[in-house]
Scaffold this motif. Structure first.
Motif, short mmCIF file in Angstrom:
data_model
loop_
_atom_site.label_atom_id
_atom_site.label_comp_id
_atom_site.label_asym_id
_atom_site.label_seq_id
_atom_site.Cartn_x
_atom_site.Cartn_y
_atom_site.Cartn_z
N ALA A 68 -21.67 -17.09 32.19
CA ALA A 68 -22.11 -17.64 33.47
C ALA A 68 -21.86 -19.15 33.51
O ALA A 68 -21.43 -19.70 34.53
CB ALA A 68 -23.58 -17.33 33.71
N GLY A 69 -22.13 -19.82 32.40
CA GLY A 69 -21.89 -21.26 32.31
C GLY A 69 -20.42 -21.60 32.42
O GLY A 69 -20.03 -22.57 33.07
N LEU A 70 -19.57 -20.80 31.78
CA LEU A 70 -18.13 -21.03 31.86
C LEU A 70 -17.60 -20.82 33.28
O LEU A 70 -16.77 -21.59 33.77
CB LEU A 70 -17.39 -20.12 30.88
N LYS A 71 -18.10 -19.78 33.93
CA LYS A 71 -17.65 -19.53 35.30
C LYS A 71 -18.12 -20.64 36.24
O LYS A 71 -17.41 -21.02 37.17
CB LYS A 71 -18.13 -18.16 35.77
N ALA A 72 -19.30 -21.19 35.98
CA ALA A 72 -19.79 -22.30 36.80
C ALA A 72 -18.99 -23.57 36.55
O ALA A 72 -18.83 -24.41 37.45
CB ALA A 72 -21.26 -22.55 36.50
N MET A 94 -9.38 -18.27 35.06
CA MET A 94 -10.32 -17.16 35.02
C MET A 94 -10.71 -16.93 33.56
O MET A 94 -9.85 -16.69 32.71
CB MET A 94 -9.67 -15.89 35.60
N PHE A 95 -12.00 -17.07 33.27
CA PHE A 95 -12.49 -16.86 31.92
C PHE A 95 -12.82 -15.38 31.72
O PHE A 95 -13.44 -14.76 32.57
CB PHE A 95 -13.74 -17.70 31.66
N GLN A 96 -12.38 -14.83 30.58
CA GLN A 96 -12.70 -13.46 30.22
C GLN A 96 -13.17 -13.43 28.77
O GLN A 96 -12.60 -14.11 27.92
CB GLN A 96 -11.48 -12.54 30.37
#
Length: 132
Positions: A68-72, A94-96
């Motif tokens: 969630a932090g990476l997507k933010a 896009m982080f996966q």
């Protein structure tokens, strides 16, 4: 379309820069919840999209929090990449989560369990057969 050599060079640069950002510049506490490392970057042939695969060590809750932090932080990371790499267009990021290390570890432990149940002689025979 960019050449495959250029795509791989851009992917390596993105991996290096994002790894550096994870260490020093991303201030979101959620990203620090689990130990994060960039395992791979997959860049599209037109350099418009990049998938960043990250391995997260920690509990399931810490993983979800870190993702969630990476997507933010995606917008910040993309703008920093644009300044550092000086590409004509900065790729969409896009982080996966990459769980391949866990799967590999699980398979190794299962193989070790199987080998512990077999007599040592049969394991040696299998090794000799594999060498032939």
């Amino acid at each position: 379309m960019a050449t495959s050599r250029r795509v791989s060079r851009v992917a390596a640069l993105i991996k290096r820069e994002i790894s550096q950002m994870l260490l020093t510049e991303i201030k979101d506490d959620r990203v620090g919840a689990g130990m994060v490392s960039v395992t791979d970057v997959d860049v599209s042939g037109d350099l418009q999209h990049a998938k960043i695969f990250v391995s997260i060590y920690g509990t399931e809750e810490a993983r979800e929090e870190t993702m969630a932090g990476l997507k933010a932080a995606t917008g910040f990371v993309r703008s920093e990449l644009g300044q550092r790499l000086r590409l004509r267009r900065t790729p969409e990021l896009m982080f996966q989560e990459d769980r391949s290390l866990e799967r590999g570890d699980r398979i190794l432990s299962l193989l070790n369990q199987l080998n512990q149940g077999r007599p040592a002689e049969s394991v040696e025979e299998d090794i000799v057969e594999a060498e032939d």
